[in-house]
Scaffold this motif. Structure first.
Motif, mmCIF file in Angstrom:
data_model
loop_
_atom_site.group_PDB
_atom_site.id
_atom_site.type_symbol
_atom_site.label_atom_id
_atom_site.label_comp_id
_atom_site.label_asym_id
_atom_site.label_seq_id
_atom_site.Cartn_x
_atom_site.Cartn_y
_atom_site.Cartn_z
ATOM 1 N N ASN A 4 1.169 -8.271 -8.380
ATOM 2 C CA ASN A 4 1.978 -7.187 -8.802
ATOM 3 C C ASN A 4 1.530 -5.924 -9.542
ATOM 4 N N THR A 5 0.479 -6.349 -10.400
ATOM 5 C CA THR A 5 -0.338 -5.230 -11.163
ATOM 6 C C THR A 5 -1.126 -4.324 -9.991
ATOM 7 N N ASN A 6 -1.564 -4.931 -9.164
ATOM 8 C CA ASN A 6 -2.229 -4.206 -8.290
ATOM 9 C C ASN A 6 -1.361 -3.288 -7.237
ATOM 10 N N LYS A 7 -0.327 -3.885 -6.994
ATOM 11 C CA LYS A 7 0.846 -2.891 -6.615
ATOM 12 C C LYS A 7 1.239 -1.666 -7.109
ATOM 13 N N VAL A 10 -1.582 0.897 -7.114
ATOM 14 C CA VAL A 10 -1.750 1.489 -5.725
ATOM 15 C C VAL A 10 -0.575 2.673 -5.865
ATOM 16 N N LEU A 11 0.558 2.203 -6.238
ATOM 17 C CA LEU A 11 2.029 3.088 -6.302
ATOM 18 C C LEU A 11 1.440 4.225 -7.009
ATOM 19 N N VAL A 12 0.882 3.889 -8.323
ATOM 20 C CA VAL A 12 0.377 5.342 -9.095
ATOM 21 C C VAL A 12 -0.682 6.126 -8.203
ATOM 22 N N TRP A 13 -1.326 5.348 -7.776
ATOM 23 C CA TRP A 13 -2.589 6.251 -7.182
ATOM 24 C C TRP A 13 -2.054 7.117 -5.921
#
Length: 154
Positions: A4-7, A10-13
């Motif tokens: 979830n943290t990775n998602k 990725v969303l912020v980037w």
């Protein structure tokens, strides 16, 4: 790190990249338009063509608005509303044609005392045209039957 943290990273980037991409796209569009304007300015007569374009384009936009509202007249249900809006649109179109002719004639330096009383770039004329179009569309809309509520539709 969990998935979830990775998602979220990725969303912020992706959001940051899209914002940067929008600004880069705007900068590229302005740069291309600037290059186009500079290259076209070396063509003889392009300044006059641009001036004619700038003089006439507001009237063509108004003609398009008159045409769009005029197309809706045939869908009107009430005869009085259709006739009234047709009269308003016809008068507005005729005034717009006369103003376009005066603006083009004054651009070509045809002098007349009658032309000097009309100022083609006076915002009041364009505002009056827009108000006339809105009034005609409003009158035309009064002839339409009342829409059903979304709760009553099936």
């Amino acid at each position: 790190m969990n998935n979830n943290t990775n998602k979220y990273f990725v969303l912020v980037w992706l959001l940051l990249a899209s914002v940067f991409g929008i600004f880069a796209l705007i900068a590229i569009i302005f740069y291309v338009l600037k290059l186009f304007a500079v290259s076209v300015s070396f063509i003889p007569g392009s300044a006059y063509a641009f001036e004619i374009f700038i003089t006439t384009i507001p009237y063509f936009i108004l003609f398009a608005a008159y045409y769009l509202v005029h197309k809706k007249i045939s869908m009107g249900k009430v005869k009085l509303a259709s006739v009234t809006s047709r009269i308003l649109l016809t008068v507005g179109s005729l005034v717009c044609i006369v103003q376009l002719l005066i603006a083009v004639l004054s651009y070509f330096n045809i002098k007349s005392d009658w032309f000097e009383t009309y100022q083609s770039y006076n915002k009041a004329w364009f505002a009056l045209h827009l108000i006339l179009i809105l009034i005609a569309a409003g009158i035309l809309a009064t002839g339409d039957p009342k829409e059903k509520s979304w709760l009553e539709r099936k």
